[in-house]
Design a protein around this motif. Structure first.
Motif, PDB file in Angstrom:
ATOM      1  N   MET A 158       0.810  -1.215   0.000  1.00  0.00           N
ATOM      2  CA  MET A 158       0.000   0.000   0.000  1.00  0.00           C
ATOM      3  C   MET A 158       0.846   1.268   0.000  1.00  0.00           C
ATOM      4  O   MET A 158       0.325   2.360  -0.214  1.00  0.00           O
ATOM      5  CB  MET A 158      -0.916   0.010   1.233  1.00  0.00           C
ATOM      6  N   ASN A 161       0.536   4.943  -2.012  1.00  0.00           N
ATOM      7  CA  ASN A 161      -0.777   5.104  -2.625  1.00  0.00           C
ATOM      8  C   ASN A 161      -1.667   5.960  -1.733  1.00  0.00           C
ATOM      9  O   ASN A 161      -1.600   5.874  -0.509  1.00  0.00           O
ATOM     10  CB  ASN A 161      -1.455   3.744  -2.836  1.00  0.00           C
ATOM     11  N   ASP A 165      -6.485   6.458  -4.603  1.00  0.00           N
ATOM     12  CA  ASP A 165      -5.824   5.536  -5.539  1.00  0.00           C
ATOM     13  C   ASP A 165      -6.269   4.105  -5.278  1.00  0.00           C
ATOM     14  O   ASP A 165      -6.521   3.332  -6.210  1.00  0.00           O
ATOM     15  CB  ASP A 165      -4.294   5.611  -5.391  1.00  0.00           C
ATOM     16  N   LEU A 166      -6.339   3.762  -4.032  1.00  0.00           N
ATOM     17  CA  LEU A 166      -6.725   2.397  -3.658  1.00  0.00           C
ATOM     18  C   LEU A 166      -8.226   2.169  -3.812  1.00  0.00           C
ATOM     19  O   LEU A 166      -8.682   1.026  -3.849  1.00  0.00           O
ATOM     20  CB  LEU A 166      -6.299   2.110  -2.219  1.00  0.00           C
ATOM     21  N   ILE A 168     -10.721   2.436  -1.810  1.00  0.00           N
ATOM     22  CA  ILE A 168     -11.108   1.468  -0.783  1.00  0.00           C
ATOM     23  C   ILE A 168     -12.613   1.433  -0.544  1.00  0.00           C
ATOM     24  O   ILE A 168     -13.214   0.353  -0.449  1.00  0.00           O
ATOM     25  CB  ILE A 168     -10.344   1.779   0.523  1.00  0.00           C
ATOM     26  N   ILE A 217      -5.521  -6.498  -0.190  1.00  0.00           N
ATOM     27  CA  ILE A 217      -4.696  -5.286  -0.180  1.00  0.00           C
ATOM     28  C   ILE A 217      -3.551  -5.369   0.809  1.00  0.00           C
ATOM     29  O   ILE A 217      -2.418  -4.999   0.515  1.00  0.00           O
ATOM     30  CB  ILE A 217      -5.568  -4.042   0.126  1.00  0.00           C
TER      31      ILE A 217
END
Length: 219
Positions: A158, A161, A165-166, A168, A217
């Motif tokens: 991770m 980021n 970007d992730l 979530i 992740i």
């Protein structure tokens, strides 16, 4: 203004609550039907008395309805726990937390009006199990049967980021409500907040979604 608490039952659970409240400077009335336990907490609580809390006259004589919060921590006698809770409700106590031994006990307590029911042994068992199963999970707090707040350590995967970007929230249906970074805590982090390896992410969501996030992740 100090809040005033009553702790009924001075076993391990009730005793630990009594000590913690006293350490925070709260007024605490400790009650147990065992004189030895009461003597043990006489110097810790503001007041400690021997009494049978299933007796309405005992509760009235202590002015129980004038306290802000009563914790019923009776651990070895379900009948006494239920009767005490019932008496407290009938006397007009506004805030009652009760320790339950099992799901049946909890159902009865909720039926008679307990404001909060806790399962300390069960809940601690789940927290420990979650910590053992995953190296990334530091702590776990159950909100309901299906939702939790979990502390997860951000992995190298991770690093660098941002939250956006992730993606979530959209991908996993969970929310990062805070990030611990060293001595700093970032509350309600912005979408452009960059995550670093070792950050502690405090996430909230459904257990299935949190587990999915952790598998894909974090690990």
């Amino acid at each position: 203004m100090k809040k005033e608490f009553v702790v009924i039952g001075l076993g391990r659970f009730g005793g630990s609550i009594c000590k913690a409240l006293a350490e925070q400077g709260m007024e605490v009335l400790a009650i147990d039907n065992n004189e030895d336990r009461v003597n043990e907490y006489a110097m810790i609580a503001s007041h400690a008395v021997v009494g049978d809390t299933t007796d309405e006259m005992v509760l009235k004589s202590l002015g129980i309805r004038n306290f802000d919060h009563v914790i019923v921590a009776i651990g070895d006698n379900i009948q006494s726990s239920i009767l005490t809770t019932l008496m407290l409700k009938e006397l007009g106590v506004n805030n009652i937390t009760v320790k339950a031994q099992n799901d049946y006990h909890e159902k009865v307590l909720r039926k008679i009006g307990a404001d909060h029911v806790v399962h300390p042994e069960r809940d601690m068992g789940r927290r420990i199990a979650n910590n053992i199963v995953s190296n990334n999970v530091l702590d776990y707090l159950e909100l309901s049967e299906e939702h939790s707040i979990v502390e997860i350590v951000a992995s190298q995967k991770m690093d660098g980021n941002s939250i956006i970007d992730l993606d979530i929230r959209a991908k996993y249906g969970i929310n990062i409500v805070a990030i611990k970074r060293g001595q700093d805590i970032i509350v309600s982090p912005q979408a452009n907040e960059i995550i670093r390896t070792g950050d502690i992410l405090i996430v909230i969501g459904a257990d299935t979604d949190i587990n999915r996030f952790e598998r894909r992740i974090v690990e």
